[in-house]
Motif scaffolding. Structure first.
Motif, PDB file in Angstrom:
ATOM      1  N   LYS A  61      30.164 -30.687  19.656  1.00  0.00           N
ATOM      2  CA  LYS A  61      29.566 -32.043  19.841  1.00  0.00           C
ATOM      3  C   LYS A  61      30.506 -32.947  19.104  1.00  0.00           C
ATOM      4  O   LYS A  61      30.957 -34.161  19.599  1.00  0.00           O
ATOM      5  CB  LYS A  61      28.226 -32.226  19.600  1.00  0.00           C
ATOM      6  N   THR A  64      34.441 -32.905  20.725  1.00  0.00           N
ATOM      7  CA  THR A  64      34.737 -33.824  21.877  1.00  0.00           C
ATOM      8  C   THR A  64      34.018 -35.029  22.343  1.00  0.00           C
ATOM      9  O   THR A  64      34.656 -35.486  23.003  1.00  0.00           O
ATOM     10  CB  THR A  64      33.706 -32.448  23.104  1.00  0.00           C
ATOM     11  N   PHE A  81      28.317 -32.457  25.150  1.00  0.00           N
ATOM     12  CA  PHE A  81      28.862 -31.103  25.113  1.00  0.00           C
ATOM     13  C   PHE A  81      28.721 -30.336  24.121  1.00  0.00           C
ATOM     14  O   PHE A  81      29.503 -30.851  23.072  1.00  0.00           O
ATOM     15  CB  PHE A  81      30.383 -31.274  25.846  1.00  0.00           C
ATOM     16  N   PRO A  82      28.333 -29.187  24.071  1.00  0.00           N
ATOM     17  CA  PRO A  82      27.574 -28.510  25.059  1.00  0.00           C
ATOM     18  C   PRO A  82      25.985 -28.995  24.992  1.00  0.00           C
ATOM     19  O   PRO A  82      25.656 -29.603  24.283  1.00  0.00           O
ATOM     20  CB  PRO A  82      27.965 -27.290  25.112  1.00  0.00           C
ATOM     21  N   HIS A 133      23.001 -33.787  31.399  1.00  0.00           N
ATOM     22  CA  HIS A 133      24.020 -32.834  31.357  1.00  0.00           C
ATOM     23  C   HIS A 133      24.551 -32.327  32.662  1.00  0.00           C
ATOM     24  O   HIS A 133      23.774 -32.564  33.600  1.00  0.00           O
ATOM     25  CB  HIS A 133      23.622 -31.554  30.536  1.00  0.00           C
ATOM     26  N   GLN A 137      28.214 -28.171  31.233  1.00  0.00           N
ATOM     27  CA  GLN A 137      27.590 -28.577  30.085  1.00  0.00           C
ATOM     28  C   GLN A 137      26.534 -27.681  29.667  1.00  0.00           C
ATOM     29  O   GLN A 137      26.606 -27.113  28.660  1.00  0.00           O
ATOM     30  CB  GLN A 137      27.239 -29.997  29.680  1.00  0.00           C
TER      31      GLN A 137
END
Length: 164
Positions: A61, A64, A81-82, A133, A137
């Motif tokens: 997290k 990204t 993400f994720p 999401h 993700q």
């Protein structure tokens, strides 16, 4: 919006409200209960895989900094993400049956695993229903939530010998 869609949205929002703090508190309490009942191996593998999962998801997290989809029903408080929710519920769906298998009959463990897997699917779908999401993700969150604990379980003997 139809009444059915509003109901689905309300359920998804309720699931969305459960965040990181309650997950970590509940997981820590579960590990403590395992320890109190002398299930040291389960507690050890549970805690190690929990810490690894939190570090990996948190690092991804941070690195990204992916934004939520533009049509998200709720704004992001952090990177999307994720999916941390998907990773967390997948982790629980793997680790709780694993730790319970040490002291419960298989029939109960399979039932608990099925219920927790169903909850994991519902939570994962809720992330996409709310558009917080993308499918990718959520899929990566699920993969991490399944892969990290299974890897720790596979290396359980080495982890035990390292810590004990």
């Amino acid at each position: 919006m139809t009444a059915q869609n509003k109901t689905v949205e309300r359920i998804a929002l309720s699931i969305h409200a459960i965040g990181l703090l309650p997950f970590v508190a509940g997981a820590s309490l579960y590990a403590l209960i395992l320890y109190i009942y002398n299930l040291y191996d389960g507690a050890l593998i549970f805690l190690i895989s929990l810490v690894i999962l939190l570090v990996v998801v948190g690092a991804l997290k941070l690195i990204t900094r992916v934004q939520r989809p533009p049509d998200a029903m709720r704004p992001a408080t952090w990177s999307a993400f994720p999916s941390g929710h998907a990773a967390s519920v997948a982790f629980i769906a793997i680790m709780v049956p694993y730790t319970l298998a040490q002291s419960f009959q298989w029939e109960y463990v399979i039932l608990i695993a099925a219920i927790l897997s169903l909850i994991a699917v519902i939570v994962a779908l809720s992330r996409m229903v709310l558009h917080v999401h993308t499918t990718f993700q959520v899929a990566v969150g699920l993969a991490l939530g399944i892969g990290i604990p299974l890897t720790c379980i596979a290396f359980a003997e080495q982890l035990r010998s390292f810590f004990f």
